[in-house]
Write an enzyme that holds these catalytic residues in place. Structure first.
Site, PDB file in Angstrom:
ATOM      1  CG  ASP A   1      -2.287   0.585   0.940  1.00 28.73           C
ATOM      2  OD1 ASP A   1      -2.363   1.828   0.840  1.00 28.73           O
ATOM      3  OD2 ASP A   1      -3.262  -0.171   0.795  1.00 28.73           O
TER       4      ASP A   1
ATOM      5  CG  HIS B   1      -5.314   3.857   0.991  1.00 28.64           C
ATOM      6  ND1 HIS B   1      -4.877   2.592   0.687  1.00 28.64           N
ATOM      7  CD2 HIS B   1      -6.573   3.944   0.513  1.00 28.64           C
ATOM      8  CE1 HIS B   1      -5.838   1.941   0.050  1.00 28.64           C
ATOM      9  NE2 HIS B   1      -6.885   2.739  -0.059  1.00 28.64           N
TER      10      HIS B   1
ATOM     11  CB  SER C   1      -9.192   0.776  -0.319  1.00 30.23           C
ATOM     12  OG  SER C   1      -8.670   1.083  -1.579  1.00 30.23           O
TER      13      SER C   1
END
Length: 1261
Positions: free
Chosen positions: A44, A265, A450
């Site tokens: 990620d 994220h 996600s």
């Protein structure tokens, strides 16, 4: 009291959902199977090791086993090696770095490098720190300096209301210049950010590194780190940024990798999968006992975009660390599925190394076939869709009403374009959990596939934890089958959104335990029908008749499976399909060999819409286990619109999250459509999504996509035009946003229009004369008024240099397969400030499906300062550049050198935005195009008719300055008179520009086509011939002159004055001889020792020029003599000689004065005389040129310096820098002047900028 109404039982379970997936039930039954013994790789943006919940597992083990940056964005070149002297070394910033006595370094050698912190910061953090630093370090001091200077000017004006003397005028000019410098500095302020020296050394046992976050050289106050895997250490740069970093050291200390995160994220994803809060277990992630391998694949230079090289490096790291699971919450739209270099490496890890790869399906729904790559397009990957439960709606989104669980509107839908279902399973797609400390938030709500992917991945980690504890073997294929066969199908959610249903951790585990000895555990089945993974009928003709499909089933084993197991494999199976319109054999005998079956699909009786079924294969000995493989079948039955160009849907009611899709056969020749939505509700404003997709072979769905999120107000109406392709089926989706409460009644309609050029673009070559194309209206009467606008100039570049070489230890695949890189270098010149977009068309728009690993380019100025980067998607990276020379370095990687050899001469395009757009005229016939009269106005074209359009070459005087042979001008051409969607239509009730996070609005402008104009050779300038001389020269005389001029040209290249003295004897009055000698002395390495001689030589040239005659010539308004051109050339040359020698003389005089002052003596008579001479020279030069002219500026700067006119000196230095290549020397001079003025903030700013502007190396890839 209102407090009596308070509900004290907050729905905590909805913040990070576990109940919906059976994870909560599983953990209550098996509390020790909480992920312990399992390593989850999080590929990620990177993960903050200091974020809450990421410190330890439930067993007290380190939560994070390693942190790796595979992008290269944190790499520092530390190949420069120095030895410490007296406990100090000099860093690449120029700072003195003090080595603490406690450090152990037997060799006394230190690898040094430098890193700009802003290259490590996530975008949001960079913006915050820039704002804070400006407010703290710049604005207060700058305001004081500016106010003080303005006060000085006011005081001077009061004391000298009418300055007449030259000294007074210059003094006032200096104060004005100081104000100008300060004002300009404020406008151009660009904070370089913290710039850190980096030191790497070996202590005799291991490599260690320190980043000088003090920025003062005080290394004792900084944290010494080792590679994270060794000690699990990390630190924060400063208390202001709170950005945690760790390090890795490669290549024997020559590369330092500083690992940060490119966004929040990755941390959020990691916490969903495996966070552990010992004191607040309700905040735990799905698998709190699991450990995490952090792999940063989001490149900070690209705004956290993934690259092919980062993904391949990541999979190498996953295999080396023997991770059990991968969570990948990334993906892009691919032009074709299940292939490409990156996907092949992922598949290798799954099939040969037993890695379970879980990925987000994508956030690009609700239209069909919008799954991303690799999550929804790659057979080896488990793709996860996004689900929102009633508990999530209450806890995370605070909805007023309780709605049934559903798929999010934006969750991507299958099937994949080759017929695979695309989405395997679904999981909760939202959570409130930890984010990095630099956000200054403890937690945050995020939603997307996600978030559903790590939820599912954490659930699988629980399952693996139990299987490992109970010593039950498994493979990625057995896990996937168990997940799909036990998933919970959610009512009222289509299979394309949820796959086989909501993951059920407890049931999947029990399924695996029950069937642990099943013979299919180690085998996977490859399904192929004509090279595709399923049957997908989306064509009108194929949906009108039955067809047989030959399907191949091929058993596959991993490399670790022995021959006996393969020989022993045999299975008697039953093939089942519930749909009456599909016929298949009833039985199939399987063994370790490829088998084929014939499946007949008869879609003739199906209604309009999409229909899905499967041919499922069951083991007859164990049918309750569920299908061992499935053959997906999807049929789209479209509405026929052969003679119907307007379609309308009557009153239709939409509930929250409800989707209505229609499949429309777009009429042949249609080029755009207009979709109108009308609200029938008098009270409710609702949120809607329009999504339209047309699929073409070998083109990603985004190539023909229109998406619009909008608010439809009560009784409002909105019309949206979008491009369409005639003859293709249009998936027309109208959906009410999942969180838009209340039921809404609407009507909607679509109308098709056509103005067709019978080509997708116009590419016109300037040398081919008049270009003709025809515009046809296929469907209805249309008004044509073509308009061409050019906005860009494209320059093709060939590489100036090429190098192929093997990469380092990070880039070796299993079995010693070395990855190589090719680095191509392109140089180009920017003639003026503009925006550019580099583009490598051979490789652009390909990432996962590309045959190569990457196409990463880095852009530098001529001082090696990093300016920007880009990758596979060029339109995302536009950089504004000033005038100057630039270098692009492009890296492409592969394990096969021969593939890289093919790219040695690959063309790079530099797409430059024009300062003003250029309109190209169109005409209705050739005569008008030739004479430029009667431009094309408006023509009404009847249905089925066409009209020709003629485009003449663009006039040379309209072309952009500097445009040349081989370059291209690019823009667009539109055909319709009125912009589609605005013809007699009125939008009402639409809240323009209202968007929310996660909602995208996209699609090319309808009735707009690319226009490319290829330039030919520019016109030759007329040859100017000199007037004939009255006396012809003999060949001997011409030879002697040529020999003289040749010798003169060598004066500046040879040492000593012998050649000059030789020529001086023969040509004592020849002006170019003396001018060249002046230049030779002025550029000599020992110039400062020759200043008197330079002054003397310059005076000699000045005396040889008749300044009175020269002034008389330039005073003439018009020269009417026949040979006026000759006189002009000669006098221009004399003027140039004169100005140059005056400037050289003035600079030499100034340098002599400054040298005397540097010796510290009081003002002497010599200094006074020299200053008088310099002042007179300055007055003389102003007779011929302005002090601000480029050729005079060096003297103007030194003149100001001598007179202590610091403002004028700075202004001149700034102009010199603007007009030529910036240099460290000019910045150092400016720093000295800032110090004299007391502008400490500018001193600090410029000193910090120098390491950024003038780095010793190009930054690494």
């Amino acid at each position: 009291m209102a407090s009596s109404l308070v509900d004290e039982s907050f729905p905590v379970a909805g913040l990070l959902p576990k109940k919906e997936t059976g994870a909560l039930t599983f953990l209550s039954k098996y509390p020790d199977y909480d992920g312990r013994g399992v390593t989850v790789a999080i590929l990620d943006t990177g993960v903050d090791p200091g974020a809450p919940g990421l410190q330890v597992t439930t067993q007290g083990l380190p939560k994070i086993v390693d942190i790796i940056d595979t992008t290269g964005s944190g790499d520092v070149n530390t190949s420069t090696v120095v030895e410490a002297k007296d406990g100090e070394i000099t860093g690449l910033t120029g700072r003195k770095l003090k080595i603490p006595p406690s450090w152990q370094n037997p060799t006394n050698q230190y690898h040094i490098g430098v890193k700009n912190a802003y290259e490590l910061y996530p975008k949001q953090l960079k913006e915050r720190i820039q704002k804070e630093r400006r407010e703290k370090l710049w604005d207060p001091l700058h305001r004081v300096a500016l106010a003080e200077t303005i006060r000085k000017l006011d005081a001077y004006d009061s004391a000298h209301p009418h300055p007449n003397k030259q000294e007074e005028k210059l003094a006032r000019e200096d104060l004005v210049a100081q104000i100008d410098v300060l004002t300009t500095a404020d406008k151009k302020f660009n904070d370089p950010g913290p710039v850190y020296d980096c030191v790497v050394f070996h202590d005799g046992e291991t490599w260690r590194a320190v980043v000088d976050t003090s920025e003062t050289g005080d290394l004792a106050s900084c944290v010494v780190l080792t590679s994270f895997q060794e000690s699990h250490q990390y630190a924060a740069f400063t208390l202001a940024d709170m950005l945690n970093y760790s390090i890795n050291i490669y290549d024997d200390g020559n590369v330092l990798s500083i690992v940060t995160n490119a966004g929040s994220h990755g941390t959020h994803v990691a916490c969903i999968a495996a966070a552990h809060f010992p004191d607040e277990p309700e905040k735990n992630g799905i698998a709190p006992g699991a450990q995490i391998l952090v792999v940063k694949i989001g490149d900070s230079r690209l705004g956290s975009m993934e690259t092919g090289s980062s993904l391949v490096r990541a999979m190498i790291a996953v295999m080396e660390h023997k991770a059990d699971l991968v969570n990948f919450s990334y993906g892009e739209a691919a032009h074709w599925p299940n292939g490409g270099r990156v996907c092949n490496v992922i598949t290798e890890a799954v099939h040969d190394h037993g890695v379970i790869f879980v990925s987000s399906a994508g956030n690009n729904g609700p239209a069909l076939s919008t799954v991303g790559c690799p999550g929804g397009t790659t057979s080896s990957v488990i793709g996860v869709g996004a689900y929102v439960s009633p508990e999530m709606m209450a806890a995370e989104y605070s909805l007023r009403e309780r709605l049934p669980g559903m798929a999010y509107t934006w969750s991507s839908r299958g099937p994949s374009v080759d017929g695979d279902l695309g989405v395997s399973i679904t999981a909760p797609g939202g959570a409130i959990t930890s984010v990095p400390n630099w956000t200054l938030r403890g937690s945050q709500l995020m939603n997307g596939t996600s978030m559903s992917s790590p939820n599912a991945c954490g659930g699988i980690a629980l399952i693996l934890s139990g299987l490992k504890t109970e010593n039950i073997s498994y493979t990625p294929h057995s896990i996937r089958r168990a997940l799909e066969n036990t998933a919970l199908s959610v009512d009222r959610v289509e299979i394309f959104a949820q796959g086989y249903g909501l993951i059920q951790v407890d049931k999947a585990f029990e399924h695996l335990v029950s069937y642990s000895d099943c013979p299919t555990c180690n085998v996977r089945f490859c399904i192929s029908t004509g090279g595709k993974r399923g049957i997908y009928i989306r064509d009108m003709t194929k949906s009108e008749k039955p067809r047989e499909y030959n399907v191949t089933i091929d058993p596959k084993y991993g490399d670790d499976i022995g021959a006996q197991e393969k020989i022993a494999f045999t299975m008697q199976t039953s093939l089942v399909c519930e749909a009456s319109w599909v016929s298949c054999p009833s039985h199939l005998a399987l063994m370790n060999a490829s088998r084929a079956v014939s499946i007949r699909v008869d879609p003739r009786g199906l209604s309009e819409g999409v229909h899905y079924t499967e041919v499922q294969c069951f083991d007859t000995a164990n049918p309750h286990k569920g299908p061992i493989f499935r053959i997906p079948v999807t049929v789209v039955k479209p509405l026929q619109t052969t003679k119907q160009y307007d379609l309308a849907w009557g009153e239709t009611e939409f509930k929250p999250g409800q989707i209505r899709r229609s499949f429309v056969q777009v009429p042949e020749g249609a080029t755009w459509a207009e979709l109108t939505v009308t609200s029938l509700d008098p009270e409710l404003t609702s949120k809607f999504v329009l999504h339209c997709i047309q699929l073409e072979d070998h083109m990603a769905y985004r190539s023909n996509e229109f998406y619009k999120f909008f608010h439809l107000q009560e009784l409002g109406q909105s019309t949206y035009p979008f491009s369409v392709r005639g003859g293709l089926i249009l998936d027309l989706v109208v959906a009410k946003w999942w969180a838009s409460l209340g039921n809404t009644k609407i009507t909607y309609s679509i109308s098709f229009h056509s103005l067709d050029m019978n080509q997708k673009m116009i590419q016109m070559h300037a040398a081919n004369g008049i270009y003709r194309f025809d515009v046809r209206s296929h469907l209805r009467i249309e008004e044509v008024s073509p308009a061409i606008t050019i906005k860009n100039c494209v320059q093709p570049l060939r590489p100036n240099d090429c190098k192929i070489s093997p990469l380092g230890a990070r880039d070796v695949l299993p079995n010693g397969r070395q990855i190589y890189e090719i680095v191509l270098t392109y140089n180009f010149h920017q003639s003026k400030t503009s925006e550019i977009t580099p583009n490598c068309p051979l490789l652009s728009d390909l990432l996962y499906e590309s045959e190569y690993e990457s196409q990463l380019w880095l852009l530098f100025d001529n001082n090696k300062q990093y300016m920007g980067a880009g990758d596979a998607y060029p339109n995302q990276y536009t950089i504004k550049l000033d005038k100057g020379d630039y270098t692009i370095r492009l890296q492409v990687r592969h394990e096969h050198k021969d593939l890289l050899e093919k790219l040695k001469d690959m063309v790079m395009l530099i797409d430059q935005k024009l300062s003003s757009s250029l309109n190209v005229d169109c005409y209705q016939n050739v005569p008008n195009a030739l004479n430029g009269k009667s431009k094309f106005n408006t023509v009404t074209v009847q249905r089925g008719c066409s009209v020709p359009v003629f485009i003449p070459p663009v006039a040379d005087d309209k072309l952009p300055k500097g445009a040349s042979l081989g370059q291209m001008l690019t823009g667009t051409i539109t055909l319709a008179k009125n912009e589609p969607g605005k013809t007699g239509r009125r939008k009402k009730g639409h809240m323009a520009g209202d968007v929310s996070d996660g909602k995208r609005n996209l699609g090319p402008r309808p009735d707009s086509y690319p226009f490319i104009y290829v330039l030919t050779q520019t016109p030759h300038k007329p040859h100017v011939t000199k007037a004939e001389k009255t006396k012809e020269k003999t060949k001997e005389e011409e030879f002697q002159e040529a020999l003289r001029d040749f010798k003169i040209s060598w004066i500046t290249k040879l040492e000593g004055d012998n050649l000059y003295q030789e020529l001086l004897a023969a040509y004592p009055e020849h002006l170019p001889l003396h001018v060249t000698q002046v230049t030779a002395k002025d550029t000599h390495k020992d110039r400062n020792k020759m200043l008197p001689e330079i002054i003397q030589l310059a005076d000699k040239v000045i005396l040889l020029i008749d300044q009175s005659a020269l002034a008389t010539y330039f005073a003439m308004k018009t020269d009417t003599r026949p040979d006026a051109l000759t006189y002009k050339v000669e006098n221009d040359k004399l003027k140039t000689y004169l100005i140059n020698c005056l400037v050289v003389k003035g600079c030499a005089l100034a340098d002599r004065i400054l040298a005397i002052r540097a010796e510290g003596e009081a003002t002497t008579e010599e200094e006074t005389q020299l200053q008088q001479q310099m002042d007179q020279t300055f007055n003389d030069v102003q007779k011929w040129a302005e002090p601000e002219e480029k050729k005079v500026l060096p003297f103007s700067v030194k003149f100001a310096q001598v007179h202590n006119h610091y403002g004028r000196q700075l202004k001149g230095l700034m102009k010199l820098t603007d007009d030529s290549r910036p240099s460290k020397e000019s910045d150092r001079k400016a720093i000295e002047v800032y110090k004299k003025l007391g502008w400490d903030h500018l001193v600090r700013h410029t000193e910090n900028s120098i390491p950024v502007k003038y780095p010793p190396h190009y930054i690494p890839f």
